[in-house]
Design a protein around this motif. Structure first.
Motif, short mmCIF file in Angstrom:
data_model
loop_
_atom_site.label_atom_id
_atom_site.label_comp_id
_atom_site.label_asym_id
_atom_site.label_seq_id
_atom_site.Cartn_x
_atom_site.Cartn_y
_atom_site.Cartn_z
N LEU A 159 0.83 -1.19 0.00
CA LEU A 159 0.00 0.00 0.00
C LEU A 159 0.88 1.25 0.00
O LEU A 159 2.02 1.22 0.47
N PRO A 160 0.36 2.39 -0.52
CA PRO A 160 1.15 3.62 -0.51
C PRO A 160 1.31 4.15 0.92
O PRO A 160 0.53 3.82 1.80
N LYS A 161 2.34 4.98 1.12
CA LYS A 161 2.58 5.55 2.44
C LYS A 161 1.41 6.45 2.83
O LYS A 161 0.86 7.16 1.98
N PRO A 162 1.03 6.43 4.09
CA PRO A 162 -0.07 7.30 4.53
C PRO A 162 0.36 8.76 4.56
O PRO A 162 1.53 9.07 4.68
N LYS A 163 -0.63 9.67 4.44
CA LYS A 163 -0.35 11.09 4.50
C LYS A 163 -0.01 11.47 5.93
O LYS A 163 -0.68 11.04 6.87
N LYS A 164 1.01 12.28 6.11
CA LYS A 164 1.37 12.76 7.43
C LYS A 164 0.85 14.18 7.60
O LYS A 164 1.03 15.02 6.72
N THR A 165 0.21 14.41 8.72
CA THR A 165 -0.24 15.76 9.02
C THR A 165 0.72 16.36 10.05
O THR A 165 1.08 15.69 11.02
N PRO A 166 1.14 17.59 9.85
CA PRO A 166 2.06 18.19 10.81
C PRO A 166 1.38 18.39 12.16
O PRO A 166 0.22 18.81 12.23
N PHE A 167 2.07 18.04 13.22
CA PHE A 167 1.51 18.11 14.56
C PHE A 167 2.42 18.99 15.39
O PHE A 167 3.29 18.54 16.11
N GLY A 168 2.24 20.30 15.28
CA GLY A 168 3.13 21.25 15.92
C GLY A 168 2.76 21.55 17.36
O GLY A 168 1.79 21.03 17.91
N LEU A 169 3.56 22.40 17.94
CA LEU A 169 3.34 22.79 19.33
C LEU A 169 2.04 23.57 19.51
O LEU A 169 1.42 23.52 20.58
N ILE A 170 1.61 24.26 18.47
CA ILE A 170 0.36 25.03 18.56
C ILE A 170 -0.82 24.08 18.75
O ILE A 170 -1.70 24.31 19.59
N ARG A 171 -0.85 23.00 17.98
CA ARG A 171 -1.94 22.04 18.11
C ARG A 171 -1.92 21.35 19.46
O ARG A 171 -2.95 21.09 20.06
N ILE A 172 -0.73 21.03 19.96
CA ILE A 172 -0.63 20.40 21.27
C ILE A 172 -1.14 21.36 22.34
O ILE A 172 -1.89 20.98 23.24
N GLY A 173 -0.75 22.64 22.22
CA GLY A 173 -1.21 23.64 23.17
C GLY A 173 -2.72 23.82 23.13
O GLY A 173 -3.36 24.00 24.17
N LEU A 174 -3.30 23.79 21.94
CA LEU A 174 -4.75 23.95 21.82
C LEU A 174 -5.52 22.80 22.44
O LEU A 174 -6.69 22.95 22.79
#
Length: 97
Positions: free
Chosen positions: A47-62
Motif C-alpha cells: 500500500l502507498p505511504k499514509p499522508k502525514k499531518t504536521p503536529f506542531g506545538l500550537i496544536r498540542i497547546g490547543l
C-alpha cells in the motif's frame, strides 16, 4: 433453569468447531496467508505511504491547555465542596514550633 441448560447443551452440540491456526498446513480448508493489512492489500501488493499531518506545538497547546484548565476547575470545586461539608478541612495550627 432446566430449559436454559437444555438450550446451552443443544447449542454446544450444534456449534461447528473452528480450526486452530496451529493445525498442520496439509489439512484441507486451512490456508494461511502471511499479509499485514496495514502494509499489504488483500492481493499482496504494498500500500502507498499514509499522508502525514504536521503536529506542531500550537496544536498540542490547543488541546492540552483547555483540558488542564477544566481539570483545575473541577478539582478546585470539589475541594470547596469537601470543605463546605466538613469532610476534609485542612488545619492551619500544625506548627511544631
Amino acid at each position: 433453569m432446566a430449559s436454559a441448560l437444555g438450550r446451552l447443551s443443544r447449542l454446544s452440540v450444534l456449534r461447528v468447531p473452528r480450526k486452530s491456526p496451529m493445525t498442520p498446513p496439509g489439512v484441507p480448508g486451512n490456508t494461511v496467508i502471511a499479509c499485514r493489512t496495514a502494509v499489504c492489500s488483500s492481493s499482496g501488493g504494498m500500500l502507498p505511504k499514509p499522508k502525514k499531518t504536521p503536529f506542531g506545538l500550537i496544536r498540542i497547546g490547543l488541546v492540552v491547555v483547555p483540558f488542564l484548565y477544566v481539570g483545575t476547575q473541577i478539582s478546585k470545586n470539589f475541594a470547596a465542596l469537601l470543605e463546605e461539608h466538613d469532610i476534609f478541612v485542612p488545619e492551619d495550627d500544625d506548627d511544631d514550633d
